[in-house]
Structure formats: C-alpha cells, structure tokens
Design a protein around this motif. Structure first.
Motif, short mmCIF file in Angstrom:
data_model
loop_
_atom_site.label_atom_id
_atom_site.label_comp_id
_atom_site.label_asym_id
_atom_site.label_seq_id
_atom_site.Cartn_x
_atom_site.Cartn_y
_atom_site.Cartn_z
N CYS A 38 0.81 -1.22 0.00
CA CYS A 38 0.00 0.00 0.00
C CYS A 38 0.84 1.27 0.00
O CYS A 38 0.32 2.36 0.21
N VAL A 48 -0.43 -4.12 3.98
CA VAL A 48 -1.59 -4.17 4.87
C VAL A 48 -2.31 -5.49 4.66
O VAL A 48 -2.36 -6.01 3.54
N MET A 52 -6.46 -4.98 8.69
CA MET A 52 -6.06 -3.57 8.73
C MET A 52 -4.82 -3.33 9.60
O MET A 52 -4.69 -2.32 10.28
N GLN A 83 -8.31 -4.33 3.37
CA GLN A 83 -6.95 -3.96 3.01
C GLN A 83 -6.89 -3.04 1.79
O GLN A 83 -5.91 -2.36 1.58
N PHE A 85 -8.64 -0.41 1.43
CA PHE A 85 -9.01 0.93 1.84
C PHE A 85 -7.88 1.68 2.53
O PHE A 85 -8.08 2.75 3.07
N VAL A 86 -6.67 1.12 2.51
CA VAL A 86 -5.49 1.88 2.92
C VAL A 86 -4.96 2.52 1.65
O VAL A 86 -4.52 1.84 0.73
N THR A 105 -0.90 7.35 7.90
CA THR A 105 -1.65 6.43 7.07
C THR A 105 -2.99 7.06 6.70
O THR A 105 -3.74 7.48 7.57
N TYR A 107 -6.56 6.26 5.17
CA TYR A 107 -7.35 5.05 4.97
C TYR A 107 -8.84 5.34 5.06
O TYR A 107 -9.24 6.43 5.44
N SER A 108 -9.63 4.36 4.70
CA SER A 108 -11.08 4.33 4.80
C SER A 108 -11.73 5.10 3.66
O SER A 108 -11.09 5.78 2.87
N ASN A 111 -11.41 8.98 3.96
CA ASN A 111 -10.04 9.49 4.05
C ASN A 111 -9.66 9.86 5.47
O ASN A 111 -9.31 11.00 5.79
#
Length: 116
Positions: A38, A48, A52, A83, A85-86, A105, A107-108, A111
């Motif tokens: 990632c 990742v 997560m 994984q 969404f990183v 980091t 993620y999601s 953001n």
C-alpha cells in the motif's frame, strides 16, 4: 520500482523491477500473499492485511526487523476488502537512521488519517 512475482507457483516470492534501469533486482522479497502493498517511503515498503494491520519492511536491509503498526479502526463493515481501503502510507524519516520517525496512514472511505 515495481514489485513483481518471480514464480507463478510461489506467490510469496517477489522481486523489484527498476523501470528506469530496465532490469530485475535479484534480491528476493518475502511478502505474504494475503497482504497488499500500500505504499513505500524512505526505502521502506508498507503492506496491509485483511485485519487492517500495516507492516513496514525494508527490502534492501534484510537484517532489519519488520515494523508492525497498531491495527487501524473504522472499516470493520467491509472486512473482506478492508486492506484495499489503505490509500497511502508515508514515513517522516527512515526508522533506522531516525528512531523518532512518524508514520501517517490515509485510509477508509472517508479518508481518515492515522499517525503512529
């Protein structure tokens, strides 16, 4: 640099391909198949897994231990695809030369930003 598979039967063995050099670098990386790369920063690769958990590894210095970061929260509802969404992992410095490094980091779906 691109991370490439070197053996179709063993998906955990990876090598690096230098695009500008046009050659494969022979140092073989052990990357778990269930982890997704990632990002990279300061010579380190970030992977990742489905839980997560982000792991940092330095492919050029195999004697340096991997760094496992605390689990990221907020994406439990998409467990099977978490994984993906990183979005990005950034290091403020090389952890070997600067032990006071910070990892950011992104993620999601919204953001979210985590600092380690």
């Amino acid at each position: 640099m691109l991370m490439i598979s070197i053996n179709k039967k063993n998906k955990t063995k990876k090598a690096l391909y230098g695009v500008t050099e046009g050659k494969v670098f022979k140092n073989i990386l052990e990357v778990f198949y269930a982890k997704r790369c990632c990002g990279s920063s300061n010579g380190w690769l970030a992977t990742v897994d489905k839980d997560m958990v982000v792991t940092l590894l330095n492919p050029f210095k195999k004697s340096v231990p991997k760094i496992t970061l605390p689990r990221l929260f907020g994406v439990e509802y998409i467990k099977d695809y978490a994984q993906f969404f990183v979005l990005k992992v950034i290091l403020s410095a090389d952890p070997i030369s600067n032990p006071a490094y910070v990892v950011a980091t992104v993620y999601s779906l919204g953001n979210q930003l985590a600092f380690h």
